[in-house]
Enzyme design. Structure first.
Site, PDB file in Angstrom:
ATOM      1  N   TYR A 216      65.419 -72.467   9.625  1.00 13.47           N
ATOM      2  CA  TYR A 216      65.994 -72.825  10.931  1.00 13.47           C
ATOM      3  C   TYR A 216      65.637 -74.260  11.331  1.00 13.47           C
ATOM      4  CZ  TYR A 216      66.894 -67.853  11.544  1.00 13.47           C
ATOM      5  OH  TYR A 216      67.334 -66.579  11.399  1.00 13.47           O
TER       6      TYR A 216
ATOM      7  N   LYS B 146      37.162 -53.694  19.629  1.00 10.79           N
ATOM      8  CA  LYS B 146      38.350 -53.714  20.488  1.00 10.79           C
ATOM      9  C   LYS B 146      39.556 -54.232  19.691  1.00 10.79           C
ATOM     10  CE  LYS B 146      36.873 -58.262  22.054  1.00 10.79           C
ATOM     11  NZ  LYS B 146      36.020 -58.977  22.997  1.00 10.79           N
TER      12      LYS B 146
HETATM   13  C1  LIG Z   1      35.027 -59.627  22.345  1.00 12.12           C
HETATM   14  C2  LIG Z   1      33.709 -59.755  22.954  1.00 12.12           C
HETATM   15  C3  LIG Z   1      32.566 -59.972  22.167  1.00 12.12           C
HETATM   16  C4  LIG Z   1      32.613 -60.222  20.668  1.00 12.12           C
HETATM   17  O1  LIG Z   1      32.807 -61.598  20.435  1.00 12.12           O
HETATM   18  P1  LIG Z   1      32.747 -62.208  18.951  1.00 12.12           P
HETATM   19  O2  LIG Z   1      32.862 -63.662  19.185  1.00 12.12           O
HETATM   20  O3  LIG Z   1      33.930 -61.657  18.216  1.00 12.12           O
HETATM   21  O4  LIG Z   1      31.459 -61.801  18.361  1.00 12.12           O
HETATM   22  C5  LIG Z   1      31.335 -59.963  22.793  1.00 12.12           C
HETATM   23  N1  LIG Z   1      31.222 -59.773  24.123  1.00 12.12           N
HETATM   24  C6  LIG Z   1      32.299 -59.584  24.911  1.00 12.12           C
HETATM   25  C7  LIG Z   1      32.116 -59.392  26.373  1.00 12.12           C
HETATM   26  C8  LIG Z   1      33.570 -59.587  24.358  1.00 12.12           C
HETATM   27  O5  LIG Z   1      34.636 -59.409  25.157  1.00 12.12           O
END
Ligand SMILES: *Cc1c(COP(=O)(O)O)cnc(C)c1O
Length: 379
Positions: free
Chosen positions: A270, A52
């Site tokens: 800044y 994702k």
């Molecule tokens: C993003 C996500 C993961 C992956 O998590 P990591 O800590 O990056 O391994 C697993 N399960 C769900 C439901 C997620 O949303």
């Protein structure tokens, strides 16, 4: 060395002999290495690769292509992300980890993606538009409080769902504290296993998954079913003691664009939060929070690597530029590479370390790297 091809999905103008101002180099071999490490920890597990948010900023198309032979499922958050994968890979089932919007169900069904279902209401809505036997992923809530049927009523919910013409492809839960609270997580896993007994009687062929990256590292003995991994694929360990096993896929670099001397008493950036205690020499890097370099590191002792040495960031990170102290580094010139995340010489700046200086987590740092930063692939 800049290598590989830029990801020009934004249709950037292509320049001849282009030298990037800031870019990330992504090593495809690192994904394969990290998957081998994962398979050592979980030799019997089915792997759901979580890609994702543009594969945690690494580029979803490239990552999917690089790892598809070594994983069993891809998981994303949104329908749009699922469609991107489908366009390049027809061989893997694609799961949607976030709750679908009612308006998305027919497209999900049409493409055969696997939605996450937490309630009978969602299942009924999906069944209305889905072909008979369409796959769903049933989630139960054992402590995350985000999605999932509450564990106490999960059996009742699943019983009703089982009357619909759907197939329960998998049943899962999510661990909120696998990296921080071992005792709680152990209890949570016990609760999930107990809850699963009647659920598996209802859906005997469902795959079971609850281990994310931290969960797998902490509880490899539980990894005999299916695991759902993101961060580990990219070579970052949520528990630092495992970092040496992994190979970070991403190196973030910038090219020095200006160097000058500032006399003692000069202020920088800044808010003038930095004042030179002596004569200094500074280099300007064309990277800032507009690229996703976290502004929150300002004043927190962050540094970059130049000529294999640490160059401290002075004053505040600005939108397009940062100022670094190169007084004690010899022979620095315009055009030299600086490393923001990754190795140079004997030194390394890990994503975990930079994220900590920004009071955040590596997941956030990676997904915050904006499209202005070119992605270059090699390996
Ligand atoms: C993003 C996500 C993961 C992956 O998590 P990591 O800590 O990056 O391994 C697993 N399960 C769900 C439901 C997620 O949303």
């Amino acid at each position: 060395m800049q290598q590989g091809i830029p990801n020009d999905k934004n249709q950037r103008p292509v320049l001849k002999k282009q030298v990037y101002r800031t870019w990330v180099e992504i090593d495809r071999r690192a994904f394969r290495h990290n998957l081998r490490v994962i398979k050592q920890h979980a030799p019997d597990a089915t792997i759901i690769a979580v890609v994702k948010a543009d594969a945690y900023g690494h580029g979803i198309q490239e990552v999917v292509t690089a790892i598809s032979k070594q994983v069993n499922y891809f998981a994303v958050a949104s329908l749009e992300e699922a469609l991107i994968i489908e366009a390049i890979d027809h061989t893997h089932p694609i799961m949607l980890l976030s709750a679908a919007l009612p308006s998305e169900y027919s497209a999900i069904a049409e493409h055969g993606f696997i939605p996450t279902i937490s309630s009978y209401e969602e299942a009924r809505r999906f069944a209305k538009v889905a072909p008979v036997g369409a796959l769903i992923h049933f989630k139960i809530n054992t402590g995350m409080g985000r999605l999932g049927a509450f564990y106490e009523t999960a059996e009742k919910t699943l019983k009703k769902i089982c009357r619909l013409p759907l197939t329960i492809q998998s049943i899962s839960t999510h661990l909120p504290s696998a990296d921080s609270d071992l005792g709680y997580t152990r209890q949570q896993i016990r609760l999930f296993r107990k809850t699963m007994i009647p659920l598996l009687a209802l859906a005997p062929h469902a795959e079971i998954h609850f281990l994310n990256s931290a969960g797998l590292l902490r509880f490899p003995q539980e990894a005999h079913e299916t695991v759902r991994l993101g961060l580990l694929l990219y070579g970052v360990a949520p528990l630092p003691r495992f970092q040496k096993l992994l190979r970070p896929a991403m190196t973030w670099k910038a090219t020095i664009c200006f160097i000058h001397k500032l006399p003692k008493g000069s202020t920088v950036s800044y808010g003038r939060t930095y004042c030179a205690p002596r004569d200094i020499r500074v280099a300007i890097l064309p990277v800032g929070y507009g690229d996703g370099y976290p502004r929150q590191v300002s004043g927190n002792g962050a540094f970059v690597l130049i000529q294999g040495k640490r160059a401290p960031i002075l004053g505040r990170v600005t939108m397009d530029q940062i100022v670094v102290d190169v007084t004690s580094i010899a022979n620095v010139k315009v055009g030299d590479e600086a490393v923001l995340i990754g190795k140079q010489g004997k030194h390394e700046i890990t994503a975990t370390e930079l994220a900590a200086k920004a009071n955040t987590i590596s997941w956030h740092l990676f997904t915050g790297i904006t499209n202005r930063v070119h992605r270059c692939y090699h390996g």
